[in-house]
Design a protein around this motif. Structure first.
Motif, PDB file in Angstrom:
ATOM      1  N   GLN A  97      27.491   1.065 -17.043  1.00  0.00           N
ATOM      2  CA  GLN A  97      28.526   0.404 -17.839  1.00  0.00           C
ATOM      3  C   GLN A  97      28.688  -1.055 -17.423  1.00  0.00           C
ATOM      4  O   GLN A  97      28.916  -1.929 -18.274  1.00  0.00           O
ATOM      5  N   ASN A 100      25.783  -2.991 -18.851  1.00  0.00           N
ATOM      6  CA  ASN A 100      25.981  -3.185 -20.286  1.00  0.00           C
ATOM      7  C   ASN A 100      27.037  -4.260 -20.557  1.00  0.00           C
ATOM      8  O   ASN A 100      26.836  -5.166 -21.376  1.00  0.00           O
ATOM      9  N   ALA A 101      28.157  -4.172 -19.847  1.00  0.00           N
ATOM     10  CA  ALA A 101      29.247  -5.126 -20.055  1.00  0.00           C
ATOM     11  C   ALA A 101      28.814  -6.557 -19.735  1.00  0.00           C
ATOM     12  O   ALA A 101      29.267  -7.519 -20.376  1.00  0.00           O
ATOM     13  N   TRP A 129      26.060   5.808 -22.841  1.00  0.00           N
ATOM     14  CA  TRP A 129      26.227   5.504 -24.264  1.00  0.00           C
ATOM     15  C   TRP A 129      27.479   4.676 -24.464  1.00  0.00           C
ATOM     16  O   TRP A 129      28.463   4.810 -23.731  1.00  0.00           O
ATOM     17  N   GLN A 130      27.471   3.843 -25.485  1.00  0.00           N
ATOM     18  CA  GLN A 130      28.678   3.177 -25.951  1.00  0.00           C
ATOM     19  C   GLN A 130      28.836   3.579 -27.409  1.00  0.00           C
ATOM     20  O   GLN A 130      28.117   3.094 -28.285  1.00  0.00           O
ATOM     21  N   TYR A 135      22.124   3.144 -23.992  1.00  0.00           N
ATOM     22  CA  TYR A 135      21.736   1.993 -23.169  1.00  0.00           C
ATOM     23  C   TYR A 135      20.906   2.378 -21.952  1.00  0.00           C
ATOM     24  O   TYR A 135      20.286   1.503 -21.337  1.00  0.00           O
TER      25      TYR A 135
END
Length: 372
Positions: A97, A100-101, A129-130, A135
């Protein structure tokens, strides 16, 4: 008329020039088909020949690895590098996360990957996942418990984190030097069912219980030091690790093992992402497809650097057929009580980032603990 063989005629020179001109397009084609260099950021072992050799040979690829220890180190390396530096990134699941961020990884097409081969628990793994966008793809995992010298401590002795306070291990309790697994275990020992989602009162108790162990500690070790100190008996019990360390030593004859205590164990999880800005997206995707195939999974399970459980049920079948001894050693034998049952019984909790405290809070306490 005769000619000096070392002095070519004009006709000979023309033939040589024409031949070189004709060869040029073929040289260009050959150059275009040269080996693809695929950069990988990962824990040690993932780009070694026992894992990548077969893929490299089949796909005209050469991996260039950059190895790290711990998620914080991984994030720092990416932050210091231009986009596109790393084609594939292996990360611990709890850091996906953050990757990704920060915009460090590419979105993936879930249809490209064989999730139907996976056990249901891993087909949509938390944090990977988002919404419906993928991802990162889980590739392997393992359990963290009490790692112990079996000549000093039996499995019964190691069936509780309370063994860390045992007089037999005074000065011989080792810590793998990373706050997340160690403090997660101490949270489990304190009775927290969700070890990383605890309020301030529970966090205070975790810190108090951990600090009470300081006199038992013989050292804080990096990857290599953890191996050597367990192998030579310098440390007889370890917090923060599991079969990913003891399994390598055990297979080489060392009297060590990891026991999952009654209070429960933690699960570390590794997954592959594709680095943002890569120029080798297609080959990176092909690599993730291969390492999550049944054959790639069986190979990953028995990685020389450190073994692991695998999420692919079809991979389990290949491992059971090709390497039944390792399947048995890792509790991955089909048709009997195995690692998946431990997960389904709730004995294993995912290692993750702290929820109610900041990562800095945990890291700062760990620094204080080491310096006490």
């Amino acid at each position: 008329m005769t000619f000096n063989l070392r002095t070519p005629t004009r006709r000979h020179l023309l033939r040589m020039t024409a031949g070189a001109a004709l060869a040029t397009p073929f040289l260009s084609i050959r150059a275009a088909a040269q080996t693809v260099n695929l950069s990988m950021l990962a824990w040690y072992g993932h780009a070694e020949p026992d894992i990548v050799g077969e893929f490299e040979e089949a796909n005209n690829v050469k991996f260039t690895p950059k190895y790290y220890t711990g998620g914080d180190n991984m994030l720092g390396l990416i932050a210091q590098s231009p986009a596109g530096t790393y084609d594939v990134i292996l990360s611990d699941a709890e850091y996906v996360q953050q990757l990704n961020a920060a915009g460090y990884i590419e979105a993936l097409d879930a249809a490209d990957y064989a999730f139907d081969d996976f056990y249901p628990e891993f087909q949509k793994f938390p944090g990977h996942w988002q919404g419906d966008t993928l991802y990162s793809v889980i590739t392997r995992f393992g359990f963290l418990g009490v790692a112990h010298n079996t000549d000093v401590l039996s499995e019964k002795d190691a069936a509780s984190y309370g063994v860390f306070s045992d007089s037999r291990v005074t000065g011989k309790l080792g810590h793998f030097d990373w706050h997340l697994p160690n403090l997660g275990q101490m949270s489990l020992a304190a009775g927290n069912a969700s070890p990383y989602d605890i309020d301030e009162a529970a966090w205070d108790k975790v810190q108090e219980a951990t600090m009470a162990l300081r006199g038992q500690v013989g050292g804080f070790f990096d990857y290599g030091g953890t191996f050597s100190s367990l192998n030579d008996g310098q440390m007889v019990v370890f917090a923060g690790i599991g079969d990913w360390i003891t399994g390598v030593l055990e297979k080489n004859g060392a009297k060590v093992r990891t026991t999952i205590p009654e209070e429960g164990g933690l699960q570390w999880t590794e997954s592959f992402s594709i680095g943002k800005g890569t120029k080798n997206y297609e080959m990176a995707r092909k690599w993730i497809q291969w390492i999550t195939s049944p054959e790639g999974q069986a190979k990953s399970a028995d990685m020389a650097a450190y073994p692991a459980l695998i999420p692919s049920e079809k991979g389990w079948k290949v491992l059971n057929a090709s390497n039944p001894a390792e399947a048995k050693r890792q509790n991955m034998v089909l048709g009997q009580y195995n690692a998946m049952d431990m997960i389904r019984e709730g004995r294993i909790k995912y290692r993750q980032l702290p929820v109610q405290q900041s990562l800095e809070d945990w890291n700062d306490f760990w620094s204080d603990y080491k310096g006490a």
